[in-house]
Enzyme design. Structure first.
Site, PDB file in Angstrom:
ATOM      1  CB  SER A 123      -0.897   0.030   1.240  1.00 19.46           C
ATOM      2  OG  SER A 123      -1.835  -0.995   1.177  1.00 19.46           O
ATOM      3  CG  HIS A 144      -2.911  -1.225  -3.763  1.00 15.06           C
ATOM      4  ND1 HIS A 144      -3.798  -0.196  -3.557  1.00 15.06           N
ATOM      5  CD2 HIS A 144      -2.503  -1.628  -2.542  1.00 15.06           C
ATOM      6  CE1 HIS A 144      -3.900   0.015  -2.248  1.00 15.06           C
ATOM      7  NE2 HIS A 144      -3.128  -0.834  -1.614  1.00 15.06           N
ATOM      8  CD  GLU A 156      -5.555   2.259  -6.608  1.00 18.04           C
ATOM      9  OE1 GLU A 156      -5.467   3.394  -7.091  1.00 18.04           O
ATOM     10  OE2 GLU A 156      -5.485   2.031  -5.385  1.00 18.04           O
ATOM     11  CG  ASN A 195      -4.999   4.744   0.144  1.00 17.77           C
ATOM     12  OD1 ASN A 195      -6.180   4.767   0.484  1.00 17.77           O
ATOM     13  ND2 ASN A 195      -4.224   3.691   0.333  1.00 17.77           N
TER      14      ASN A 195
END
Ligand code: NAD
Length: 285
Positions: A123, A144, A156, A195
């Site tokens: 991450s 991801h 991702e 994120n």
């Protein structure tokens, strides 16, 4: 063109178990690796819970594989050489620790066949932080997932400047083939797309709360009504878990994150209110 049918997942924790199970459920041949037989026993329990979840949620099935058959299709091993000996794609989901990850890629570089593609689910690390340890920077990228892959099914995909376009395309095809929506990043970016959007929103919400501008319900209601989003930032905090939120806030060095950490500890953590996992956080479930 690479054809990926044999998938090995390293790590059988929260995400590794979900990634392996989702791939098996979608018809891929899957091997799951963890460090010890004790860790694999824990994996067995996690996979069994996933069978129940997939059944109760009614996850759409395209490969015609019943939920419990997917469980039995996953081969478990604690021998890394055996785990990767015939893998087309290795997905690494071991703990978020740079030295640990560099160590496993160094071993993989020697153990996996030439053709094998490696993908990290990290991450917070960039694939560039790891690529030189893989022995194959052209066949390495980030893939991801988000927690609860059966519902939050983004994948991702983020390469480095060394990742070959054919490898990237093969991983996009695998993501689609395993029920994910591929999110294609054109360059490396810490936090990926999700994120990069979510963290500033959550930080801004915490700032409004600790500065006394508005209470958490007002902040969430504003976000929901004005944007049409299904959940506000404090509802998202409850899903992420307030322990994780506390750990991140207490690692921050500005006064706002310190005050948010103190608020979380006093009003929630110390009272066993950790978010949706305990039935209570900012809200009661
Ligand atoms: P976790 O702690 O739940 O699981 C880690 C697993 O790796 C455990 O089963 C552990 O036994 C195993 N392990 C430990 N050392 C190992 C080694 N040397 N080799 C192989 N396996 C080893 O962690 P997690 O939450 O599943 O996170 C794993 C990765 O996925 C991290 O890089 C994290 O950033 C990423 N990720 C996590 C989430 C999340 O919501 N938890 C979401 C997206 C990505």
């Amino acid at each position: 063109m690479f054809h990926l049918s044999k998938i090995t997942v390293l790590g059988t924790g929260v995400l590794g178990s979900q990634i392996a199970y989702q791939a098996a459920f979608s018809g891929y041949s899957v091997t799951s690796y963890d460090v010890s037989d004790q860790a694999l026993a824990g994996a067995g329990e996690r996979f069994a819970r996933l069978v129940e979840t997939y059944r109760s949620v009614g996850v759409p099935q395209t490969a015609g594989i019943p939920a419990d058959a997917a469980l039995h299709a996953i081969r478990l091993t604690s021998n890394l050489a055996d785990a990767v000996a015939d893998a087309d794609l290795v997905i690494e989901a071991i703990p978020e620790n740079l030295e640990l990850k560099r160590g496993i890629y160094t071993r993989l570089a020697a153990l996996a066949p030439e053709r094998t593609i490696f993908a990290t689910n990290s991450s917070t690390l960039l694939p560039s932080d790891l690529k030189e340890f893989t022995g194959r920077p052209d066949r390495f990228l980030a893939l991801h997932y988000a927690n609860q892959v059966w519902v939050h099914n983004t994948a991702e995909i983020m390469g480095t400047s060394d990742t070959s376009p054919e490898v990237y395309a093969a991983v996009v095809a695998f993501a689609k083939g395993s029920g994910m929506v591929p999110i294609e990043l054109r360059k490396e970016k810490a936090g990926y797309v999700l994120n990069s959007l979510l963290v500033p929103l959550l930080n801004a919400a915490a700032g409004l709360l600790v500065d006394g501008v508005a209470d958490h319900e007002t902040i969430d209601r504003t976000w929901r009504i004005a944007t049409g989003a299904p959940a506000g930032p404090f509802q998202i905090y409850d899903v992420v878990g307030l322990t994780t939120a506390y750990n991140i806030a207490s690692a921050g060095s500005n006064p706002q994150s310190e005050r948010f950490a103190a608020l979380l500890k006093e009003n929630y953590l110390d009272q066993g209110k950790l978010g949706t996992s305990t039935g209570e956080g900012f809200y009661t479930y």
